[in-house]
Write a protein that holds these residues in place. Structure first.
Motif, PDB file in Angstrom:
ATOM      1  N   PHE A 108       0.834  -1.200   0.000  1.00 44.88           N
ATOM      2  CA  PHE A 108       0.000   0.000   0.000  1.00 44.88           C
ATOM      3  C   PHE A 108       0.871   1.254   0.000  1.00 44.88           C
ATOM      4  CE2 PHE A 108      -2.554   3.343   1.905  1.00 44.88           C
ATOM      5  CZ  PHE A 108      -3.746   3.240   1.195  1.00 44.88           C
ATOM      6  N   GLN A 109       1.962   1.220   0.771  1.00 48.74           N
ATOM      7  CA  GLN A 109       2.861   2.376   0.830  1.00 48.74           C
ATOM      8  C   GLN A 109       3.514   2.628  -0.526  1.00 48.74           C
ATOM      9  OE1 GLN A 109       3.040   4.277   3.398  1.00 48.74           O
ATOM     10  NE2 GLN A 109       5.011   5.304   3.539  1.00 48.74           N
ATOM     11  N   VAL A 110       3.954   1.570  -1.190  1.00 42.28           N
ATOM     12  CA  VAL A 110       4.568   1.729  -2.506  1.00 42.28           C
ATOM     13  C   VAL A 110       3.586   2.358  -3.485  1.00 42.28           C
ATOM     14  CG1 VAL A 110       5.451   0.485  -4.523  1.00 42.28           C
ATOM     15  CG2 VAL A 110       6.271  -0.103  -2.243  1.00 42.28           C
ATOM     16  N   ALA A 111       2.349   1.875  -3.485  1.00 37.61           N
ATOM     17  CA  ALA A 111       1.345   2.443  -4.385  1.00 37.61           C
ATOM     18  C   ALA A 111       1.123   3.920  -4.082  1.00 37.61           C
ATOM     19  CB  ALA A 111       0.037   1.662  -4.264  1.00 37.61           C
ATOM     20  N   SER A 112       1.036   4.280  -2.813  1.00 37.22           N
ATOM     21  CA  SER A 112       0.815   5.674  -2.434  1.00 37.22           C
ATOM     22  C   SER A 112       1.988   6.554  -2.852  1.00 37.22           C
ATOM     23  CB  SER A 112       0.607   5.777  -0.915  1.00 37.22           C
ATOM     24  OG  SER A 112      -0.524   5.048  -0.497  1.00 37.22           O
ATOM     25  N   VAL A 113       3.200   6.083  -2.597  1.00 39.91           N
ATOM     26  CA  VAL A 113       4.398   6.852  -2.948  1.00 39.91           C
ATOM     27  C   VAL A 113       4.489   7.049  -4.460  1.00 39.91           C
ATOM     28  CG1 VAL A 113       6.924   6.779  -2.984  1.00 39.91           C
ATOM     29  CG2 VAL A 113       5.688   6.196  -0.889  1.00 39.91           C
ATOM     30  N   THR A 114       4.216   5.993  -5.207  1.00 40.09           N
ATOM     31  CA  THR A 114       4.319   6.071  -6.667  1.00 40.09           C
ATOM     32  C   THR A 114       3.286   7.027  -7.236  1.00 40.09           C
ATOM     33  OG1 THR A 114       5.071   3.769  -6.703  1.00 40.09           O
ATOM     34  CG2 THR A 114       4.352   4.717  -8.783  1.00 40.09           C
ATOM     35  N   ARG A 115       2.057   6.895  -6.790  1.00 38.39           N
ATOM     36  CA  ARG A 115       0.988   7.759  -7.290  1.00 38.39           C
ATOM     37  C   ARG A 115       1.261   9.219  -6.948  1.00 38.39           C
ATOM     38  NH1 ARG A 115      -2.423   5.246  -4.803  1.00 38.39           N
ATOM     39  NH2 ARG A 115      -2.817   6.647  -3.060  1.00 38.39           N
ATOM     40  N   TYR A 116       1.685   9.477  -5.723  1.00 41.31           N
ATOM     41  CA  TYR A 116       1.937  10.856  -5.302  1.00 41.31           C
ATOM     42  C   TYR A 116       3.038  11.495  -6.146  1.00 41.31           C
ATOM     43  CZ  TYR A 116       3.485  14.917  -2.747  1.00 41.31           C
ATOM     44  OH  TYR A 116       3.844  16.202  -2.436  1.00 41.31           O
ATOM     45  N   ASN A 117       4.164  10.820  -6.264  1.00 41.05           N
ATOM     46  CA  ASN A 117       5.290  11.427  -6.966  1.00 41.05           C
ATOM     47  C   ASN A 117       5.036  11.550  -8.459  1.00 41.05           C
ATOM     48  OD1 ASN A 117       7.663  11.920  -5.015  1.00 41.05           O
ATOM     49  ND2 ASN A 117       6.879   9.934  -4.388  1.00 41.05           N
ATOM     50  N   ALA A 118       4.318  10.600  -9.034  1.00 43.05           N
ATOM     51  CA  ALA A 118       3.970  10.702 -10.453  1.00 43.05           C
ATOM     52  C   ALA A 118       3.146  11.962 -10.716  1.00 43.05           C
ATOM     53  CB  ALA A 118       3.192   9.463 -10.894  1.00 43.05           C
TER      54      ALA A 118
END
Length: 516
Positions: A108-118
């Motif tokens: 879940f953290q990876v998905a959140s980090v990826t979406r935010y930075n993208a």
């Protein structure tokens, strides 16, 4: 108990992505069983330098590709990570020994980090106009340029989360990455990288190297245009000193001895349940987990009773499903450290209120979640980070005493306040010396808030990851100003004489209209 459910071919495929020419390997142990999980290829200093050289070439094209291209690639990677979650959960559990639920937190953290930075990279880093020193006469703009290739050094305890929080903003900012993965977390990182490569990240842009820090760590730091390190305070200081010699920027997330304050208006039962997760998630092998609890006297007896009961009911096990509450320690060194801290405390007069024993009947590295009372300054666990399932509980008589006790530490990474009054909790939280404070939660509120900066004060680190601050680490700001020609700025003494009066008047006017 089998070493893991991983297919051997998958391991071999992932291992091939490590930059390694030496032919040497090291065994990696599966924590649940103690059996060898796989033989990991090891990188050399030359491998590290080669990885940087290739990443630099790829980085130039990646930066020129622009925000829209990088956003599209990262959002495809986001979807691939979610699609591959079950395999990645197996890998994380196999390497770290954590439960399925706590491994899922990483996905879940990876998905959140990826979406935010993208999505945030362009608005944060596109630059733009700034107010000039002399309006109309000069215009000023700021642009951001990627630093180049970042070195990222990550530990074993949260391999997906900690990799994502440094690697992905670097990629979003237009940088390349050479990542030194801890041997115990390399498979997880390689599985994550595989999803990003399939999504469109160039293979050489994000390289992974492995090996002992004393062998390749210096090369990773020396070659970097910016260095990110997560790990112990002692090692972080060495990384910082080496980066300073090269005038290289660094962000460091280091150790913690994180406090939790239970105020006298908290519900003891709910506080106990919240505290148990805050202390024992991933068996305490988390930089932001709680190791000190200060509970106010009116609720102390009820809280301690409930806390001991909740902790005693936690189900330990090595299942690759959601049937367990607490997993295993990751390495023998961790088991030795935890055992030594508990033994030292008990020998010096501390009382075990719950747990306190290794559990070899479950697996070689299991240790019961442990609550200690009567911990005093001469005990090893009093001020030193245990990084395991051990927490001390101390009774205090006021908010001020709790705050002073919480701040009486060389560390300042995370803290928690449990209270029935939001206003009171915010007041107490604001007085705590820490990079993040959670109210009525242990660590997940701030840890999951990707739009907000995360980091430590005092001996817990330098710099911030996440949020705009996390992206800005990876760029250099350039100011570009242009004289408009409306008025010639003075160059000679007589020109200054003629313009000094009007410029002083301008300064006063700008102040009067509150113009920055």
């Amino acid at each position: 108990m089998p070493a893991s459910p991983l297919d051997n071919q998958l391991i071999v495929t992932l291992d091939r992505d490590i930059v390694s020419s030496s032919g040497e390997t090291v065994p990696v142990i599966a924590p649940f069983s103690g059996l060898v999980l796989h033989e990991l290829p090891v990188s050399s200093e030359n491998d590290v330098r080669d990885a940087y050289a290739r990443a630099r070439l790829e980085q130039l094209a990646w930066a020129r590709a622009g925000f829209a291209h990088r956003r599209a690639v990262l959002l495809r990677a986001h979807d691939l990570v979610l699609e591959r979650r079950e395999r990645m959960l197996d890998i994380v559990q196999s390497e770290t020994g954590k439960t399925r639920g706590q491994a899922f937190e990483e996905i879940f953290q990876v998905a959140s980090v990826t979406r935010y930075n993208a999505l945030a990279a362009r608005p944060v880093l596109r630059g733009g106009r700034r107010r000039a020193g002399i309006p109309l006469v000069v215009t000023t703009r700021v642009r951001y340029r990627p630093k180049g290739v970042a070195g990222v050094i990550t530990p074993w305890n949260y391999p997906l989360s900690l990799a994502a929080m440094d690697v992905i903003p670097a990629l979003a900012a237009g940088c390349g990455v050479v990542q030194k993965a801890d041997n115990q977390g390399a498979l997880s990182i390689l599985a994550l990288r595989s999803a990003f490569i399939e999504a469109g990240v160039p293979e050489q842009l994000w390289s992974v190297v492995t090996g002992d820090g004393s062998t390749i760590g210096s090369a990773v730091t020396n070659e970097a245009d910016f260095i990110c390190f997560t790990g112990s305070t002692a090692t972080g200081k060495r990384v910082a000193a080496q980066a300073a010699e090269n005038l290289t920027g660094a962000s460091l997330e280091l150790g913690g001895k994180n406090p939790l304050l239970v105020l006298d208006d908290a519900d003891p039962r709910k506080a106990a349940t919240d505290a148990a997760y805050a202390c024992f998630s991933s068996l305490g092998q988390l930089c932001v987990s709680i190791e000190r609890i200060y509970v106010q006297r009116p609720v102390a007896a009820d809280f301690l009773r409930e806390f001991a009961e909740v902790t005693g009911r936690l189900k330990l096990g090595g299942a690759f499903d959601y049937s367990t509450d607490v997993g295993s320690l990751t390495t023998q060194a961790q088991l030795d450290r935890v055992s030594a801290h508990v033994a030292d405390a008990v020998s010096r007069g501390a009382t075990v209120a719950a747990g306190g024993r290794a559990r070899p009947d479950i697996g070689p590295l299991f240790f019961e979640p442990t609550i200690l009372t009567g911990v005093t300054p001469e005990m090893e666990c009093f001020a030193t980070e245990t990084f395991g399932p051990v927490v001390s509980v101390t009774i205090v008589d006021s908010d001020q005493e709790a705050i002073l006790a919480a701040n009486s530490s060389a560390f300042g990474l995370n803290a928690s306040v449990l209270s029935g009054s939001p206003r009171r909790a915010f007041r107490v939280a604001a007085a705590i010396e820490a990079g993040s404070v959670n109210i009525n939660e242990g660590y997940r509120g701030s840890f999951s808030s990707i739009d907000a900066p995360m980091g430590g004060v005092k001996q817990s680190g330098l710099g911030r990851r996440n949020g705009p601050e996390g992206l800005l680490r990876f760029v250099d700001a350039m100011t570009i100003s242009r004289a408009t020609g409306l008025l010639q700025l003075p160059r000679l003494g007589r020109e200054f004489a003629g313009l000094a009066g009007p410029m002083l008047l301008l300064a006063r006017v700008l102040k009067a209209v509150r113009r920055r």
